[in-house]
Design a protein around this motif. Structure first.
Motif: not given
Lengths: 164, 164
Positions: A30-32, A34-49, A59-68
DNA sequence: GGCAGGTTACTCGGATAGCGATTGTCCGAGTTGATCTGG
DNA sequence: CCAGATCAACTCGGACAATCGCTATCCGAGTAACCTGCC
Protein backbone atom coordinates in the motif's frame (compact mmCIF):
# COMPACT_ATOMS: atom_id res chain seq x y z
CA UNK A 1 28.30 13.59 -0.51
CA UNK A 2 24.96 12.24 -1.50
CA UNK A 3 22.22 11.21 0.85
CA UNK A 4 20.41 7.92 0.47
CA UNK A 5 17.29 8.16 -1.67
CA UNK A 6 15.37 5.97 0.76
CA UNK A 7 15.52 8.65 3.42
CA UNK A 8 12.99 10.73 1.60
CA UNK A 9 10.69 7.74 1.28
CA UNK A 10 11.14 6.80 4.92
CA UNK A 11 10.18 10.25 6.15
CA UNK A 12 7.14 10.38 3.88
CA UNK A 13 6.12 6.93 5.07
CA UNK A 14 6.45 7.92 8.71
CA UNK A 15 4.41 11.02 8.06
CA UNK A 16 1.69 8.96 6.42
CA UNK A 17 1.73 6.36 9.17
CA UNK A 18 1.28 9.20 11.64
CA UNK A 19 -2.10 9.87 10.04
CA UNK A 20 -3.34 6.38 10.82
CA UNK A 21 -5.66 5.67 13.74
CA UNK A 22 -4.07 3.85 16.63
CA UNK A 23 -3.26 0.20 15.97
CA UNK A 24 -4.10 0.43 12.30
CA UNK A 25 -1.41 -0.83 9.95
CA UNK A 26 -0.38 -0.39 6.34
CA UNK A 27 1.48 -3.06 4.36
CA UNK A 28 4.44 -2.25 2.17
CA UNK A 29 2.42 -2.75 -0.97
CA UNK A 30 0.00 0.00 0.00
CA UNK A 31 2.79 2.42 0.88
CA UNK A 32 4.58 1.66 -2.37
CA UNK A 33 1.39 2.27 -4.31
CA UNK A 34 0.73 5.54 -2.50
CA UNK A 35 4.16 6.90 -3.33
CA UNK A 36 4.69 5.07 -6.61
CA UNK A 37 8.04 3.69 -5.62
CA UNK A 38 9.51 0.19 -6.08
CA UNK A 39 7.88 -2.02 -3.49
CA UNK A 40 10.86 -4.30 -2.88
CA UNK A 41 13.28 -1.47 -2.27
CA UNK A 42 10.84 0.40 -0.08
CA UNK A 43 10.50 -2.81 1.92
CA UNK A 44 14.21 -2.82 2.54
CA UNK A 45 14.09 0.67 3.96
CA UNK A 46 11.09 -0.06 6.13
CA UNK A 47 13.00 -3.03 7.38
CA UNK A 48 15.71 -0.65 8.55
CA UNK A 49 13.11 1.48 10.29
CA UNK A 50 11.79 -1.66 11.93
CA UNK A 51 15.23 -2.62 13.22
CA UNK A 52 15.63 0.88 14.64
CA UNK A 53 12.34 0.45 16.52
CA UNK A 54 10.85 3.42 14.72
CA UNK A 55 8.05 1.36 13.21
CA UNK A 56 6.69 -1.96 14.37
CA UNK A 57 5.63 -4.68 12.00
CA UNK A 58 2.88 -7.27 12.04
CA UNK A 59 3.01 -10.31 9.82
CA UNK A 60 0.19 -12.20 8.24
CA UNK A 61 -3.07 -11.04 6.67
CA UNK A 62 -4.15 -7.65 7.93
CA UNK A 63 -0.62 -7.01 9.05
CA UNK A 64 1.74 -4.22 8.01
CA UNK A 65 3.62 -1.35 9.57
CA UNK A 66 2.69 1.27 12.14
CA UNK A 67 4.66 3.76 14.15
CA UNK A 68 6.29 2.12 17.13
CA UNK A 69 6.07 5.32 19.18
CA UNK A 70 4.03 8.47 19.16
CA UNK A 71 4.84 10.76 16.27
CA UNK A 72 6.13 13.48 18.57
CA UNK A 73 8.66 11.07 20.03
CA UNK A 74 10.26 10.29 16.68
CA UNK A 75 12.73 12.86 15.42
CA UNK A 76 13.87 13.32 11.86
CA UNK A 77 17.35 12.45 13.07
CA UNK A 78 16.10 9.06 14.22
CA UNK A 79 14.79 8.31 10.76
CA UNK A 80 17.86 9.60 8.96
CA UNK A 81 20.21 7.59 11.15
CA UNK A 82 18.08 4.48 10.85
CA UNK A 83 18.45 4.53 7.07
CA UNK A 84 21.91 5.98 6.63
CA UNK A 85 23.61 4.65 9.71
CA UNK A 86 25.09 6.59 12.56
CA UNK A 87 28.62 6.93 11.26
CA UNK A 88 29.69 10.53 10.74
CA UNK A 89 29.94 11.78 7.16
CA UNK A 90 33.45 13.02 7.70
CA UNK A 91 35.99 10.32 8.41
CA UNK A 92 39.36 11.30 9.76
CA UNK A 93 42.05 8.91 8.56
CA UNK A 94 44.68 10.56 10.76
CA UNK A 95 46.96 11.44 7.92
CA UNK A 96 48.76 13.80 10.30
CA UNK A 97 50.33 10.66 11.77
CA UNK A 98 51.87 9.74 8.45
CA UNK A 99 54.65 11.14 6.35
CA UNK A 100 58.06 12.57 7.15
CA UNK A 101 56.89 14.76 10.02
CA UNK A 102 55.20 12.00 11.98
CA UNK A 103 56.15 11.40 15.60
CA UNK A 104 55.26 8.67 18.07
CA UNK A 105 51.57 7.79 18.13
CA UNK A 106 51.28 8.67 21.81
CA UNK A 107 51.62 12.32 20.86
CA UNK A 108 48.26 12.32 19.08
CA UNK A 109 45.80 11.96 21.89
CA UNK A 110 43.19 14.51 20.88
CA UNK A 111 41.47 14.26 17.51
CA UNK A 112 42.96 16.76 15.12
CA UNK A 113 41.44 20.21 14.78
CA UNK A 114 40.14 19.53 11.31
CA UNK A 115 38.19 16.49 12.42
CA UNK A 116 36.86 18.34 15.47
CA UNK A 117 35.67 21.19 13.29
CA UNK A 118 34.01 18.96 10.73
CA UNK A 119 32.34 16.83 13.37
CA UNK A 120 31.14 19.90 15.19
CA UNK A 121 29.42 21.08 12.04
CA UNK A 122 27.79 17.68 11.70
CA UNK A 123 26.61 17.89 15.28
CA UNK A 124 24.93 21.21 14.54
CA UNK A 125 23.21 19.53 11.63
CA UNK A 126 22.09 16.61 13.75
CA UNK A 127 20.81 18.93 16.46
CA UNK A 128 18.74 20.73 13.89
CA UNK A 129 17.20 17.46 12.74
CA UNK A 130 16.63 16.35 16.29
CA UNK A 131 14.45 19.39 16.91
CA UNK A 132 11.91 18.28 14.32
CA UNK A 133 9.54 15.42 15.03
CA UNK A 134 7.41 13.35 12.70
CA UNK A 135 4.42 15.11 14.25
CA UNK A 136 5.86 18.45 13.13
CA UNK A 137 6.33 17.04 9.64
CA UNK A 138 2.78 15.71 9.61
CA UNK A 139 1.37 19.08 10.63
CA UNK A 140 3.51 20.88 8.07
CA UNK A 141 2.08 18.55 5.47
CA UNK A 142 -1.48 19.19 6.58
CA UNK A 143 -0.99 22.92 6.36
CA UNK A 144 0.33 22.94 2.83
CA UNK A 145 -1.79 20.19 1.30
CA UNK A 146 -4.69 21.50 -0.68
CA UNK A 147 -8.15 20.19 0.21
CA UNK A 148 -8.66 18.20 -2.98
CA UNK A 149 -5.51 16.22 -2.42
CA UNK A 150 -6.30 15.72 1.24
CA UNK A 151 -9.67 14.18 0.38
CA UNK A 152 -8.20 11.94 -2.30
CA UNK A 153 -5.65 10.71 0.20
CA UNK A 154 -8.31 10.10 2.82
CA UNK A 155 -10.49 8.21 0.37
CA UNK A 156 -7.58 6.07 -0.60
CA UNK A 157 -6.78 5.39 3.02
CA UNK A 158 -10.30 4.20 3.79
CA UNK A 159 -10.00 1.68 0.98
CA UNK A 160 -6.68 0.14 1.96
CA UNK A 161 -6.75 0.57 5.72
CA UNK A 162 -7.61 -2.42 7.87
CA UNK A 163 -8.00 -2.47 11.57
CA UNK A 164 -6.80 -5.30 13.77
CA UNK B 1 25.85 9.34 3.52
CA UNK B 2 29.58 9.25 3.20
CA UNK B 3 31.79 12.24 2.58
CA UNK B 4 34.48 12.18 -0.04
CA UNK B 5 37.83 11.00 1.29
CA UNK B 6 39.63 13.69 -0.65
CA UNK B 7 38.06 16.41 1.46
CA UNK B 8 40.27 15.53 4.37
CA UNK B 9 43.33 15.64 2.15
CA UNK B 10 42.28 18.93 0.59
CA UNK B 11 41.86 20.64 3.94
CA UNK B 12 45.18 19.35 5.19
CA UNK B 13 46.84 20.52 1.98
CA UNK B 14 45.33 23.99 2.28
CA UNK B 15 46.47 24.18 5.86
CA UNK B 16 49.99 23.21 4.85
CA UNK B 17 50.03 25.64 1.93
CA UNK B 18 49.00 28.35 4.39
CA UNK B 19 52.31 27.82 6.14
CA UNK B 20 54.29 28.66 3.00
CA UNK B 21 55.92 32.06 2.46
CA UNK B 22 54.28 34.24 -0.15
CA UNK B 23 54.75 33.09 -3.74
CA UNK B 24 56.36 29.82 -2.72
CA UNK B 25 54.82 26.72 -4.25
CA UNK B 26 54.66 22.99 -3.55
CA UNK B 27 54.20 20.39 -6.28
CA UNK B 28 51.78 17.51 -5.92
CA UNK B 29 54.61 15.06 -5.39
CA UNK B 30 55.79 16.90 -2.30
CA UNK B 31 52.28 17.12 -0.84
CA UNK B 32 51.65 13.45 -1.52
CA UNK B 33 54.91 12.56 0.18
CA UNK B 34 54.12 14.72 3.19
CA UNK B 35 50.76 13.05 3.72
CA UNK B 36 51.63 9.61 2.33
CA UNK B 37 48.67 9.52 -0.01
CA UNK B 38 48.45 8.38 -3.64
CA UNK B 39 49.95 11.16 -5.70
CA UNK B 40 47.72 10.71 -8.73
CA UNK B 41 44.52 10.84 -6.77
CA UNK B 42 45.65 13.78 -4.69
CA UNK B 43 46.41 15.53 -7.96
CA UNK B 44 42.83 15.02 -9.03
CA UNK B 45 41.56 16.71 -5.88
CA UNK B 46 44.00 19.58 -6.13
CA UNK B 47 42.77 20.00 -9.65
CA UNK B 48 39.29 20.54 -8.24
CA UNK B 49 40.66 23.11 -5.81
CA UNK B 50 42.37 24.81 -8.72
CA UNK B 51 39.14 24.98 -10.72
CA UNK B 52 37.41 26.51 -7.70
CA UNK B 53 40.11 29.20 -7.55
CA UNK B 54 41.08 28.14 -4.05
CA UNK B 55 44.64 27.32 -5.08
CA UNK B 56 46.55 28.55 -8.07
CA UNK B 57 48.93 26.39 -10.03
CA UNK B 58 52.22 27.00 -11.82
CA UNK B 59 53.52 24.62 -14.43
CA UNK B 60 57.06 23.75 -15.29
CA UNK B 61 60.14 23.23 -13.13
CA UNK B 62 59.85 25.00 -9.80
CA UNK B 63 56.10 25.15 -10.24
CA UNK B 64 53.39 23.72 -8.01
CA UNK B 65 50.44 24.89 -5.98
CA UNK B 66 49.88 27.80 -3.63
CA UNK B 67 46.82 29.35 -2.06
CA UNK B 68 45.05 31.62 -4.49
CA UNK B 69 43.80 33.88 -1.70
CA UNK B 70 44.77 34.68 1.83
CA UNK B 71 44.08 31.87 4.25
CA UNK B 72 41.54 33.91 6.17
CA UNK B 73 39.54 34.40 2.99
CA UNK B 74 39.10 30.67 2.35
CA UNK B 75 36.41 28.96 4.35
CA UNK B 76 36.11 25.28 5.03
CA UNK B 77 32.85 25.37 3.13
CA UNK B 78 34.70 26.59 0.04
CA UNK B 79 37.00 23.59 0.19
CA UNK B 80 34.24 21.09 0.90
CA UNK B 81 32.09 22.37 -1.94
CA UNK B 82 35.04 22.45 -4.32
CA UNK B 83 35.62 18.73 -3.79
CA UNK B 84 32.12 17.43 -3.22
CA UNK B 85 30.15 19.80 -5.38
CA UNK B 86 27.49 22.25 -4.34
CA UNK B 87 24.45 20.01 -4.72
CA UNK B 88 22.54 19.49 -1.49
CA UNK B 89 22.88 16.11 0.19
CA UNK B 90 19.13 15.68 0.40
CA UNK B 91 17.38 15.44 -2.93
CA UNK B 92 13.64 15.82 -3.05
CA UNK B 93 12.14 13.71 -5.82
CA UNK B 94 8.67 15.18 -5.25
CA UNK B 95 7.04 11.87 -4.53
CA UNK B 96 4.12 13.81 -3.08
CA UNK B 97 3.18 14.53 -6.69
CA UNK B 98 2.86 10.84 -7.46
CA UNK B 99 0.45 8.13 -6.50
CA UNK B 100 -3.33 8.04 -6.14
CA UNK B 101 -3.61 11.27 -4.18
CA UNK B 102 -1.76 13.43 -6.68
CA UNK B 103 -3.40 16.54 -8.06
CA UNK B 104 -2.45 18.96 -10.82
CA UNK B 105 1.19 20.02 -10.73
CA UNK B 106 0.26 23.67 -10.38
CA UNK B 107 -0.84 22.94 -6.83
CA UNK B 108 2.71 22.21 -5.73
CA UNK B 109 4.36 25.58 -5.86
CA UNK B 110 6.31 25.57 -2.62
CA UNK B 111 8.85 22.86 -1.89
CA UNK B 112 7.37 20.31 0.47
CA UNK B 113 7.89 20.69 4.20
CA UNK B 114 10.17 17.69 4.40
CA UNK B 115 12.55 19.10 1.81
CA UNK B 116 12.49 22.51 3.45
CA UNK B 117 13.33 21.02 6.81
CA UNK B 118 16.14 18.87 5.49
CA UNK B 119 17.62 21.70 3.46
CA UNK B 120 17.40 24.05 6.43
CA UNK B 121 19.46 21.60 8.47
CA UNK B 122 22.00 21.50 5.68
CA UNK B 123 22.13 25.27 5.64
CA UNK B 124 22.94 25.29 9.35
CA UNK B 125 25.75 22.86 8.62
CA UNK B 126 27.07 24.99 5.79
CA UNK B 127 26.92 28.13 7.90
CA UNK B 128 28.97 26.40 10.56
CA UNK B 129 31.62 25.48 7.99
CA UNK B 130 31.56 28.95 6.54
CA UNK B 131 32.54 30.40 9.91
CA UNK B 132 35.86 28.56 9.90
CA UNK B 133 38.71 29.69 7.67
CA UNK B 134 41.87 27.93 6.60
CA UNK B 135 43.72 30.39 8.81
CA UNK B 136 41.71 29.17 11.80
CA UNK B 137 42.58 25.59 10.87
CA UNK B 138 46.23 26.47 10.52
CA UNK B 139 46.31 28.09 13.95
CA UNK B 140 44.46 25.17 15.50
CA UNK B 141 47.12 22.93 14.02
CA UNK B 142 49.93 25.05 15.40
CA UNK B 143 48.43 24.99 18.87
CA UNK B 144 48.12 21.24 19.07
CA UNK B 145 51.25 20.16 17.23
CA UNK B 146 54.05 19.18 19.52
CA UNK B 147 57.40 20.94 19.04
CA UNK B 148 59.25 17.89 17.76
CA UNK B 149 56.76 17.37 14.97
CA UNK B 150 56.71 21.05 14.15
CA UNK B 151 60.47 21.08 13.66
CA UNK B 152 60.47 17.92 11.56
CA UNK B 153 57.84 19.49 9.35
CA UNK B 154 59.79 22.71 9.04
CA UNK B 155 62.99 20.85 8.19
CA UNK B 156 61.16 18.91 5.54
CA UNK B 157 59.72 22.10 4.11
CA UNK B 158 63.12 23.73 3.77
CA UNK B 159 64.28 20.76 1.72
CA UNK B 160 61.42 20.65 -0.74
CA UNK B 161 60.42 24.26 -0.91
CA UNK B 162 61.54 26.34 -3.85
CA UNK B 163 61.01 30.01 -4.43
CA UNK B 164 60.17 31.54 -7.79
C1' DG C 1 -24.61 -25.01 16.00
C1' DG C 2 -19.97 -24.89 17.88
C1' DC C 3 -15.23 -26.17 17.89
C1' DA C 4 -10.74 -28.09 16.34
C1' DG C 5 -7.64 -28.91 12.88
C1' DG C 6 -5.70 -28.03 8.60
C1' DT C 7 -5.09 -25.13 4.71
C1' DT C 8 -4.42 -20.96 2.37
C1' DA C 9 -3.13 -16.52 1.51
C1' DC C 10 -0.87 -12.60 3.02
C1' DT C 11 2.87 -10.26 5.38
C1' DC C 12 7.65 -9.30 6.75
C1' DG C 13 12.77 -10.59 6.79
C1' DG C 14 17.10 -11.62 5.07
C1' DA C 15 19.99 -13.21 1.26
C1' DT C 16 21.06 -12.20 -3.57
C1' DA C 17 22.32 -9.54 -8.47
C1' DG C 18 23.06 -4.90 -11.21
C1' DC C 19 24.59 -0.30 -11.68
C1' DG C 20 26.61 4.24 -10.77
C1' DA C 21 29.69 7.06 -8.15
C1' DT C 22 33.83 7.33 -5.78
C1' DT C 23 38.51 5.77 -5.93
C1' DG C 24 42.68 5.07 -8.31
C1' DT C 25 45.77 5.52 -12.45
C1' DC C 26 47.88 6.97 -16.65
C1' DC C 27 49.64 9.74 -20.50
C1' DG C 28 49.71 14.18 -23.10
C1' DA C 29 50.07 19.63 -23.04
C1' DG C 30 52.55 23.35 -21.47
C1' DT C 31 56.28 25.85 -19.24
C1' DT C 32 60.61 26.79 -17.25
C1' DG C 33 65.31 26.42 -16.62
C1' DA C 34 69.59 24.81 -18.04
C1' DT C 35 72.68 23.73 -21.68
C1' DC C 36 75.03 24.07 -25.81
C1' DT C 37 76.72 26.58 -29.67
C1' DG C 38 78.18 30.29 -32.36
C1' DG C 39 79.74 34.91 -32.59
C1' DC D 1 82.83 35.88 -22.55
C1' DC D 2 77.98 36.69 -23.94
C1' DA D 3 73.55 36.04 -26.42
C1' DG D 4 70.39 33.20 -28.57
C1' DA D 5 68.34 29.03 -29.74
C1' DT D 6 67.63 24.35 -28.52
C1' DC D 7 66.64 20.77 -25.55
C1' DA D 8 65.28 18.28 -21.73
C1' DA D 9 63.10 17.83 -17.47
C1' DC D 10 59.46 19.00 -14.59
C1' DT D 11 54.72 20.32 -13.68
C1' DC D 12 49.71 20.38 -14.21
C1' DG D 13 45.38 18.94 -16.75
C1' DG D 14 42.12 15.98 -18.52
C1' DA D 15 40.94 11.29 -20.21
C1' DC D 16 40.73 6.31 -18.87
C1' DA D 17 39.94 1.66 -15.63
C1' DA D 18 38.68 -0.75 -10.96
C1' DT D 19 36.40 -1.08 -6.71
C1' DC D 20 32.82 -0.18 -3.33
C1' DG D 21 28.29 1.21 -1.84
C1' DC D 22 23.71 2.27 -3.21
C1' DT D 23 19.80 0.52 -5.97
C1' DA D 24 16.82 -3.02 -7.06
C1' DT D 25 14.91 -7.71 -6.63
C1' DC D 26 13.59 -12.28 -5.22
C1' DC D 27 12.37 -16.18 -2.37
C1' DG D 28 11.77 -18.26 2.25
C1' DA D 29 9.82 -17.78 7.34
C1' DG D 30 6.04 -16.76 10.01
C1' DT D 31 1.33 -15.61 11.13
C1' DA D 32 -3.55 -14.68 11.06
C1' DA D 33 -7.78 -15.67 8.99
C1' DC D 34 -10.67 -18.84 6.81
C1' DC D 35 -12.68 -23.14 5.53
C1' DT D 36 -14.02 -27.76 6.38
C1' DG D 37 -15.33 -31.62 8.76
C1' DC D 38 -16.63 -33.68 13.03
C1' DC D 39 -18.83 -33.75 17.55
Amino acid sequence: MKMNEGIEWAIHCCSLLAHLPDDATLPVGALAEFFEVPQAYLAKNLQLLSRAKIVSSAKGPGGGYRLARKAEQISLLDVVQAIDGRDPCFRCSEIRQRGPSAVAASNYRKPCGIARTMLKAEKVWRDELKKVSILDIKELGIQETNPAQARKAEDWLTHVLRFP
